[in-house]
Enzyme design. Sequence first.
Site, mmCIF file in Angstrom:
data_model
loop_
_atom_site.group_PDB
_atom_site.id
_atom_site.type_symbol
_atom_site.label_atom_id
_atom_site.label_comp_id
_atom_site.label_asym_id
_atom_site.label_seq_id
_atom_site.Cartn_x
_atom_site.Cartn_y
_atom_site.Cartn_z
ATOM 1 N N LEU A 21 71.696 27.420 41.728
ATOM 2 C CA LEU A 21 70.853 28.372 40.986
ATOM 3 C C LEU A 21 70.096 29.334 41.905
ATOM 4 O O LEU A 21 69.470 30.281 41.428
ATOM 5 C CB LEU A 21 69.875 27.614 40.081
ATOM 6 C CG LEU A 21 70.565 26.886 38.918
ATOM 7 C CD1 LEU A 21 69.767 25.665 38.489
ATOM 8 C CD2 LEU A 21 70.790 27.833 37.745
ATOM 9 N N LYS A 54 55.392 23.364 43.599
ATOM 10 C CA LYS A 54 55.077 23.033 42.201
ATOM 11 C C LYS A 54 53.929 23.917 41.701
ATOM 12 O O LYS A 54 53.954 24.418 40.576
ATOM 13 C CB LYS A 54 54.721 21.545 42.058
ATOM 14 C CG LYS A 54 55.888 20.604 42.317
ATOM 15 C CD LYS A 54 57.018 20.797 41.308
ATOM 16 C CE LYS A 54 58.255 19.982 41.628
ATOM 17 N NZ LYS A 54 59.442 20.359 40.855
ATOM 18 N N TYR A 70 56.257 21.030 49.577
ATOM 19 C CA TYR A 70 56.798 20.561 48.298
ATOM 20 C C TYR A 70 55.761 20.723 47.187
ATOM 21 O O TYR A 70 56.030 21.314 46.137
ATOM 22 C CB TYR A 70 57.240 19.084 48.401
ATOM 23 C CG TYR A 70 57.283 18.410 47.055
ATOM 24 C CD1 TYR A 70 58.332 18.645 46.179
ATOM 25 C CD2 TYR A 70 56.237 17.581 46.629
ATOM 26 C CE1 TYR A 70 58.346 18.076 44.919
ATOM 27 C CE2 TYR A 70 56.241 17.010 45.375
ATOM 28 C CZ TYR A 70 57.302 17.257 44.522
ATOM 29 O OH TYR A 70 57.292 16.701 43.279
ATOM 30 N N SER A 113 73.665 18.527 45.257
ATOM 31 C CA SER A 113 73.194 18.366 46.635
ATOM 32 C C SER A 113 72.557 16.996 46.857
ATOM 33 O O SER A 113 72.460 16.523 47.980
ATOM 34 C CB SER A 113 72.195 19.471 46.991
ATOM 35 O OG SER A 113 71.015 19.319 46.224
ATOM 36 N N ASN A 170 54.048 8.835 38.642
ATOM 37 C CA ASN A 170 55.105 8.296 39.516
ATOM 38 C C ASN A 170 56.248 7.679 38.705
ATOM 39 O O ASN A 170 56.162 6.523 38.291
ATOM 40 C CB ASN A 170 54.520 7.247 40.468
ATOM 41 C CG ASN A 170 53.681 7.874 41.554
ATOM 42 O OD1 ASN A 170 52.733 8.601 41.283
ATOM 43 N ND2 ASN A 170 54.032 7.614 42.797
ATOM 44 N N TYR A 184 67.984 12.199 39.092
ATOM 45 C CA TYR A 184 67.331 10.977 38.580
ATOM 46 C C TYR A 184 66.683 11.214 37.206
ATOM 47 O O TYR A 184 67.098 10.626 36.201
ATOM 48 C CB TYR A 184 66.305 10.523 39.622
ATOM 49 C CG TYR A 184 65.440 9.354 39.227
ATOM 50 C CD1 TYR A 184 65.970 8.236 38.569
ATOM 51 C CD2 TYR A 184 64.082 9.347 39.540
ATOM 52 C CE1 TYR A 184 65.166 7.161 38.232
ATOM 53 C CE2 TYR A 184 63.274 8.271 39.210
ATOM 54 C CZ TYR A 184 63.819 7.185 38.561
ATOM 55 O OH TYR A 184 63.014 6.129 38.228
ATOM 56 N N SER A 230 54.212 18.213 38.727
ATOM 57 C CA SER A 230 53.829 16.935 39.339
ATOM 58 C C SER A 230 52.323 16.773 39.366
ATOM 59 O O SER A 230 51.582 17.754 39.483
ATOM 60 C CB SER A 230 54.368 16.921 40.769
ATOM 61 O OG SER A 230 53.814 15.855 41.502
ATOM 62 N N ARG A 263 48.560 4.146 42.024
ATOM 63 C CA ARG A 263 49.315 5.206 41.347
ATOM 64 C C ARG A 263 49.568 4.814 39.895
ATOM 65 O O ARG A 263 49.569 3.643 39.547
ATOM 66 C CB ARG A 263 50.688 5.413 42.013
ATOM 67 C CG ARG A 263 50.645 5.851 43.460
ATOM 68 C CD ARG A 263 50.239 7.299 43.608
ATOM 69 N NE ARG A 263 50.262 7.725 45.007
ATOM 70 C CZ ARG A 263 49.267 7.554 45.876
ATOM 71 N NH1 ARG A 263 48.138 6.963 45.501
ATOM 72 N NH2 ARG A 263 49.373 7.971 47.114
HETATM 73 C C1 UD1 Z 1 55.149 11.245 46.291
HETATM 74 C C2 UD1 Z 1 54.479 12.551 46.464
HETATM 75 C C3 UD1 Z 1 54.437 13.278 45.152
HETATM 76 C C4 UD1 Z 1 55.835 13.476 44.654
HETATM 77 C C5 UD1 Z 1 56.540 12.148 44.550
HETATM 78 C C6 UD1 Z 1 57.998 12.466 44.239
HETATM 79 C C7 UD1 Z 1 52.856 12.354 48.270
HETATM 80 C C8 UD1 Z 1 51.418 12.337 48.607
HETATM 81 N N1 UD1 Z 1 53.141 12.397 46.975
HETATM 82 O O1 UD1 Z 1 54.326 10.445 45.451
HETATM 83 O O2 UD1 Z 1 53.865 14.528 45.330
HETATM 84 O O3 UD1 Z 1 55.815 14.104 43.401
HETATM 85 O O4 UD1 Z 1 56.441 11.423 45.771
HETATM 86 O O5 UD1 Z 1 58.884 11.752 44.948
HETATM 87 O O6 UD1 Z 1 53.692 12.308 49.121
HETATM 88 N N2 UD1 Z 1 54.396 3.369 49.896
HETATM 89 C C9 UD1 Z 1 54.441 2.370 50.843
HETATM 90 N N3 UD1 Z 1 55.600 2.180 51.551
HETATM 91 C C10 UD1 Z 1 56.716 2.948 51.345
HETATM 92 C C11 UD1 Z 1 56.673 3.969 50.364
HETATM 93 C C12 UD1 Z 1 55.487 4.166 49.665
HETATM 94 O O7 UD1 Z 1 53.463 1.660 51.066
HETATM 95 O O8 UD1 Z 1 57.739 2.731 52.033
HETATM 96 C C13 UD1 Z 1 53.168 3.573 49.115
HETATM 97 C C14 UD1 Z 1 52.544 4.934 49.340
HETATM 98 O O9 UD1 Z 1 51.619 4.882 50.392
HETATM 99 C C15 UD1 Z 1 51.873 5.177 47.986
HETATM 100 C C16 UD1 Z 1 52.741 4.422 46.992
HETATM 101 O O10 UD1 Z 1 53.512 3.517 47.754
HETATM 102 O O11 UD1 Z 1 50.605 4.587 47.985
HETATM 103 C C17 UD1 Z 1 53.655 5.325 46.199
HETATM 104 O O12 UD1 Z 1 54.378 6.137 47.117
HETATM 105 P P1 UD1 Z 1 55.607 7.055 46.676
HETATM 106 O O13 UD1 Z 1 56.535 6.264 45.846
HETATM 107 O O14 UD1 Z 1 56.148 7.709 47.915
HETATM 108 O O15 UD1 Z 1 54.950 8.126 45.721
HETATM 109 P P2 UD1 Z 1 53.709 9.120 45.977
HETATM 110 O O16 UD1 Z 1 53.400 9.228 47.403
HETATM 111 O O17 UD1 Z 1 52.626 8.701 45.061
#
Ligand code: UD1
Length: 343
Positions: A59, A154, A150, A34, A179, A11, A125, A231
């Site tokens: 790698l 990092k 994970y 992968s 993000n 990505y 990250s 975020r």
């Molecule tokens: C996550 C990881 C971060 C990683 C990144 C890479 C955690 C705590 N953090 O970021 O370390 O670098 O992914 O992929 O896991 N949300 C929903 N519903 C969903 C999906 C997400 O409500 O189905 C909310 C989550 O609660 C969060 C926000 O959306 O508040 C962003 O989530 P996400 O996109 O998964 O990113 P992070 O959790 O911030």
Amino acid sequence: MKILVTGGTGYIGSHTVVELQNKGFEVLIVDNLSNSSAEIVDNIEKITGTRPVLEVFDLVDREKTADFFQRNNDIAGVIHFAAYKAVGESVEKPLMYYRNNLVSLMNILESMRDNNIQNLVFSSSCTVYGQPDELPVSEKAPIKKAESPYGNTKQISEEIIQDTIKASDIHGIALRYFNPIGAHESALIGELPLGVPNNLVPFITQTAIGIRDQLKVFGNDYPTPDGTPIRDYIHVVDLAKAHVIAVDRMIQDKMKKPFEVFNLGTGKGYSVLEVIKAFEKVSGLKLNYKIVGRREGDVIQVWADPSFSNRELGWKAEKGLEEMVASAWKWEQAYRKKLADKQ
Ligand code: UD1
């Protein structure tokens, strides 16, 4: 000037390859495919008019990595993206994460040292900050104990790089992403939707297009204005451009010290509900979503202080939330149409 991009069909990697080529760099990609597809190289070529070289191998394989670097010892810099990135999966399969993310990094560093290749840009990250005590979070904020294997890979990777730098001529820049969302304006590259997405925006676009029934919003009882977590969402093309600047900074010998860290964020935080509203506005659709319980390990809120990156790199994230979400939606629709046309 030749740049190696590991994970260059992924990505963030694919968007970075495009920006490197736009700036005239010659790109070599190493990827084990992968979590991506070799077709991405065709699409990169459609965008830029230049086909990057792709070598497919893992790698984690020390001999293959050493052989690759021996054959390509004129590389000016390495941008290392290739890694696993699913938080939940890393909790289930920690050893798979440690082996993949750390052994590949060590193999790369060893080969860089042996072939006198000095410049490494590393994908880090904001997860290294955990829930920061102060917001916005600057590069000076303390590293908090990782919430997942994970996240730990990092943190450990940054340490491995720093220790190697102390004992060699290698220089490193760690870019700490907030993000990343969205896709290239051509909709030819984006986040490949393999399996059920963990991240918010691909889950939104897949729900809207009908592949998922409903988006689950993980908790609305957080101490934030609307109760959902906040975020710092950043457009993947803005992020990609920062990599080009970082690698160029190293090549031009403009680093202030041998290991530098930069936050890559916009400086603005949005809640989950604000992202959903932005999506509904740009798509004209009503999203089917439901508030459910919190997701384990989620921080309440985090957004970047990007002022050091803005100043030192002369870089600034330019795209706003609606543009980011619109580009993700355009990519989702284009990708699904292409799949349907193939059948
Ligand atoms: C996550 C990881 C971060 C990683 C990144 C890479 C955690 C705590 N953090 O970021 O370390 O670098 O992914 O992929 O896991 N949300 C929903 N519903 C969903 C999906 C997400 O409500 O189905 C909310 C989550 O609660 C969060 C926000 O959306 O508040 C962003 O989530 P996400 O996109 O998964 O990113 P992070 O959790 O911030």
